[in-house]
Design a protein around this motif. Structure first.
Motif, PDB file in Angstrom:
ATOM      1  N   VAL A  35       0.995  -1.366   0.042  1.00 24.06           N
ATOM      2  CA  VAL A  35      -0.003   0.049  -0.035  1.00 24.06           C
ATOM      3  C   VAL A  35       0.933   1.147  -0.277  1.00 24.06           C
ATOM      4  O   VAL A  35       1.764   1.451   0.971  1.00 24.06           O
ATOM      5  N   ARG A  36       0.650   1.970  -0.952  1.00 27.47           N
ATOM      6  CA  ARG A  36       1.862   3.116  -1.209  1.00 27.47           C
ATOM      7  C   ARG A  36       0.511   4.476  -1.444  1.00 27.47           C
ATOM      8  O   ARG A  36      -0.215   4.266  -2.476  1.00 27.47           O
ATOM      9  N   ASN A  37       0.773   5.535  -0.867  1.00 31.24           N
ATOM     10  CA  ASN A  37      -0.209   6.559  -0.641  1.00 31.24           C
ATOM     11  C   ASN A  37      -1.675   6.214  -0.817  1.00 31.24           C
ATOM     12  O   ASN A  37      -2.437   6.813  -1.411  1.00 31.24           O
ATOM     13  N   GLY A  38      -1.961   5.232   0.062  1.00 29.57           N
ATOM     14  CA  GLY A  38      -3.267   4.712   0.213  1.00 29.57           C
ATOM     15  C   GLY A  38      -3.749   4.132  -0.788  1.00 29.57           C
ATOM     16  O   GLY A  38      -5.064   3.629  -1.021  1.00 29.57           O
ATOM     17  N   GLU A  39      -3.022   3.525  -1.924  1.00 25.43           N
ATOM     18  CA  GLU A  39      -3.251   2.985  -2.954  1.00 25.43           C
ATOM     19  C   GLU A  39      -2.913   1.252  -2.945  1.00 25.43           C
ATOM     20  O   GLU A  39      -1.558   1.039  -2.980  1.00 25.43           O
ATOM     21  N   PRO A  40      -3.525   0.319  -2.883  1.00 21.91           N
ATOM     22  CA  PRO A  40      -3.105  -1.138  -2.519  1.00 21.91           C
ATOM     23  C   PRO A  40      -2.898  -1.675  -3.928  1.00 21.91           C
ATOM     24  O   PRO A  40      -3.560  -1.335  -4.856  1.00 21.91           O
ATOM     25  N   PHE A  41      -1.646  -2.402  -4.314  1.00 22.69           N
ATOM     26  CA  PHE A  41      -1.453  -3.295  -5.389  1.00 22.69           C
ATOM     27  C   PHE A  41      -0.651  -4.191  -4.899  1.00 22.69           C
ATOM     28  O   PHE A  41      -0.099  -4.414  -4.031  1.00 22.69           O
ATOM     29  N   PHE A  42      -0.259  -5.271  -5.848  1.00 24.14           N
ATOM     30  CA  PHE A  42       0.486  -6.298  -5.825  1.00 24.14           C
ATOM     31  C   PHE A  42       2.185  -6.024  -6.590  1.00 24.14           C
ATOM     32  O   PHE A  42       1.679  -5.602  -7.641  1.00 24.14           O
ATOM     33  N   GLU A  43       2.911  -6.187  -5.897  1.00 27.77           N
ATOM     34  CA  GLU A  43       4.276  -5.877  -6.540  1.00 27.77           C
ATOM     35  C   GLU A  43       4.610  -7.453  -6.857  1.00 27.77           C
ATOM     36  O   GLU A  43       4.610  -8.395  -6.144  1.00 27.77           O
ATOM     37  N   VAL A  44       4.763  -7.698  -8.137  1.00 27.56           N
ATOM     38  CA  VAL A  44       5.254  -9.039  -8.641  1.00 27.56           C
ATOM     39  C   VAL A  44       6.568  -9.347  -9.321  1.00 27.56           C
ATOM     40  O   VAL A  44       6.945  -8.292  -9.929  1.00 27.56           O
ATOM     41  N   LYS A  45       7.223 -10.595  -9.094  1.00 22.30           N
ATOM     42  CA  LYS A  45       8.438 -10.750 -10.047  1.00 22.30           C
ATOM     43  C   LYS A  45       8.414 -12.426 -10.005  1.00 22.30           C
ATOM     44  O   LYS A  45       8.217 -13.080  -9.066  1.00 22.30           O
ATOM     45  N   ALA A  46       8.564 -12.862 -11.190  1.00 23.87           N
ATOM     46  CA  ALA A  46       9.120 -14.311 -11.319  1.00 23.87           C
ATOM     47  C   ALA A  46      10.197 -14.356 -12.180  1.00 23.87           C
ATOM     48  O   ALA A  46      10.226 -13.593 -13.334  1.00 23.87           O
ATOM     49  N   VAL A  47      11.330 -15.334 -12.114  1.00 26.81           N
ATOM     50  CA  VAL A  47      12.365 -15.463 -12.730  1.00 26.81           C
ATOM     51  C   VAL A  47      12.501 -16.850 -13.276  1.00 26.81           C
ATOM     52  O   VAL A  47      12.241 -17.763 -12.305  1.00 26.81           O
ATOM     53  N   GLY A  48      12.764 -17.162 -14.596  1.00 24.84           N
ATOM     54  CA  GLY A  48      13.049 -18.586 -14.639  1.00 24.84           C
ATOM     55  C   GLY A  48      14.121 -18.463 -15.718  1.00 24.84           C
ATOM     56  O   GLY A  48      14.654 -17.426 -16.492  1.00 24.84           O
ATOM     57  N   VAL A  49      14.883 -19.658 -15.952  1.00 27.43           N
ATOM     58  CA  VAL A  49      15.990 -19.742 -16.959  1.00 27.43           C
ATOM     59  C   VAL A  49      15.234 -20.721 -18.308  1.00 27.43           C
ATOM     60  O   VAL A  49      14.822 -21.836 -17.654  1.00 27.43           O
ATOM     61  N   VAL A  50      15.688 -20.260 -19.382  1.00 25.90           N
ATOM     62  CA  VAL A  50      15.154 -21.158 -20.454  1.00 25.90           C
ATOM     63  C   VAL A  50      16.182 -21.774 -21.148  1.00 25.90           C
ATOM     64  O   VAL A  50      17.160 -20.839 -21.631  1.00 25.90           O
ATOM     65  N   ARG A  51      16.571 -22.860 -21.912  1.00 24.08           N
ATOM     66  CA  ARG A  51      17.461 -23.240 -22.639  1.00 24.08           C
ATOM     67  C   ARG A  51      17.248 -23.079 -23.913  1.00 24.08           C
ATOM     68  O   ARG A  51      16.843 -23.582 -24.781  1.00 24.08           O
ATOM     69  N   ALA A  52      17.495 -21.508 -24.191  1.00 24.03           N
ATOM     70  CA  ALA A  52      17.186 -20.874 -25.675  1.00 24.03           C
ATOM     71  C   ALA A  52      17.897 -19.457 -25.811  1.00 24.03           C
ATOM     72  O   ALA A  52      18.148 -19.050 -24.555  1.00 24.03           O
ATOM     73  N   THR A  53      17.908 -18.868 -26.765  1.00 28.50           N
ATOM     74  CA  THR A  53      18.380 -17.685 -26.946  1.00 28.50           C
ATOM     75  C   THR A  53      17.526 -16.605 -26.561  1.00 28.50           C
ATOM     76  O   THR A  53      16.179 -17.149 -26.751  1.00 28.50           O
ATOM     77  N   PRO A  54      17.900 -15.533 -26.126  1.00 26.76           N
ATOM     78  CA  PRO A  54      16.773 -14.354 -26.253  1.00 26.76           C
ATOM     79  C   PRO A  54      16.039 -14.425 -27.375  1.00 26.76           C
ATOM     80  O   PRO A  54      14.913 -13.956 -27.491  1.00 26.76           O
ATOM     81  N   GLN A  55      16.491 -14.310 -28.616  1.00 26.57           N
ATOM     82  CA  GLN A  55      15.714 -14.290 -29.939  1.00 26.57           C
ATOM     83  C   GLN A  55      14.643 -15.341 -29.728  1.00 26.57           C
ATOM     84  O   GLN A  55      13.425 -15.073 -30.182  1.00 26.57           O
ATOM     85  N   GLN A  56      15.010 -16.552 -29.403  1.00 25.88           N
ATOM     86  CA  GLN A  56      13.901 -17.401 -29.524  1.00 25.88           C
ATOM     87  C   GLN A  56      12.908 -17.435 -28.304  1.00 25.88           C
ATOM     88  O   GLN A  56      11.747 -17.676 -28.717  1.00 25.88           O
ATOM     89  N   PRO A 114      13.141  -5.243 -29.227  1.00 21.21           N
ATOM     90  CA  PRO A 114      13.348  -6.641 -29.808  1.00 21.21           C
ATOM     91  C   PRO A 114      14.470  -7.360 -29.108  1.00 21.21           C
ATOM     92  O   PRO A 114      15.368  -7.006 -28.873  1.00 21.21           O
ATOM     93  N   SER A 115      14.139  -8.688 -28.861  1.00 14.45           N
ATOM     94  CA  SER A 115      15.019  -9.640 -27.924  1.00 14.45           C
ATOM     95  C   SER A 115      15.638  -9.285 -26.558  1.00 14.45           C
ATOM     96  O   SER A 115      16.442  -9.966 -26.090  1.00 14.45           O
ATOM     97  N   SER A 116      15.086  -8.270 -25.984  1.00 14.60           N
ATOM     98  CA  SER A 116      15.329  -7.898 -24.981  1.00 14.60           C
ATOM     99  C   SER A 116      14.384  -7.446 -23.755  1.00 14.60           C
ATOM    100  O   SER A 116      14.483  -7.921 -22.317  1.00 14.60           O
ATOM    101  N   ALA A 117      13.176  -6.792 -24.140  1.00 16.43           N
ATOM    102  CA  ALA A 117      12.263  -6.454 -22.957  1.00 16.43           C
ATOM    103  C   ALA A 117      11.083  -6.021 -23.730  1.00 16.43           C
ATOM    104  O   ALA A 117      10.806  -5.896 -24.805  1.00 16.43           O
ATOM    105  N   ILE A 118       9.916  -6.281 -22.822  1.00 18.21           N
ATOM    106  CA  ILE A 118       8.593  -6.012 -23.391  1.00 18.21           C
ATOM    107  C   ILE A 118       7.986  -5.320 -22.154  1.00 18.21           C
ATOM    108  O   ILE A 118       7.977  -5.872 -21.221  1.00 18.21           O
TER     109      ILE A 118
END
Length: 187
Positions: A35-56, A114-118
């Motif tokens: 809760v920040r400034n009276g506004e509730p929300f969820f902070e989320v984070k998930a991390v995984g490793v995949v056997r592939a290139t960033p492009q794939q 491309p190939s780094s972030a969305i």
């Protein structure tokens, strides 16, 4: 001969299940109620490793029309417009707990690097807040995929179990993405 095959199966099947557990255990997810400034929300984070290139990984994550085929609870995705690296999509998903389920409609603005972030931001829909990021970081043996951001639905989330529900759904989503990337790159 039958005994040898049976013994081999006794050794191989548990090893296969252990490898599957290891893959799913390698995905870490966290959801925290804030809760920040009276506004509730969820902070989320998930991390995984995949056997592939960033492009794939990129090809799978930006295949918007096919995301509902492998992401749990994602019902539909429709590309509304595209201009350069900006995509406007509408998606419908399902979320709930026990006997209470909601269909969530969101119109989202997607900024692609491309190939780094969305970067995904809410334009309109059934959320108060939705601002998330997918990042793809190259590693020596694959790619680290991180999903992070903040979100808050317009419907009530049970306070005692809300973070656990969001975290479990987040982990399932990233597991599904990792599995699909590996499935597509195995061919």
């Amino acid at each position: 001969m039958q005994q040898a095959v049976f013994l081999l199966l006794l050794l191989v099947i548990p090893a296969m299940h252990a490898q599957e557990r290891l893959r799913h255990d390698s995905i870490h997810a966290n959801a925290t109620r804030v809760v920040r400034n009276g506004e509730p929300f969820f902070e989320v984070k998930a991390v995984g490793v995949v056997r592939a290139t960033p492009q794939q990984a990129w090809v799978v994550l930006t295949d918007y029309d096919r995301l509902p085929e492998f992401i749990p609870d994602l019902l539909t995705v429709k590309v509304l417009s595209r201009s350069g690296n900006t995509v406007r999509i509408e998606q419908r998903s399902s979320a709930g707990f026990l006997f209470v389920w909601h269909t969530i409609r969101m119109e989202l603005n997607v900024e692609e690097s491309p190939s780094s972030a969305i970067h995904v931001t809410l334009v309109d829909g059934d959320m108060h807040r939705y601002d998330t990021h997918w990042t793809m970081e190259p590693l020596a043996q694959g790619t680290r995929i991180t999903f992070s951001g903040v979100m808050e639905p317009r419907f009530p989330v049970p306070p005692l179990v809300g973070a656990a529900i969001v975290e479990a759904n987040l982990k399932r989503t990233v597991e599904a993405v990792v599995a699909e990337i590996e499935r597509r790159t195995a061919h």
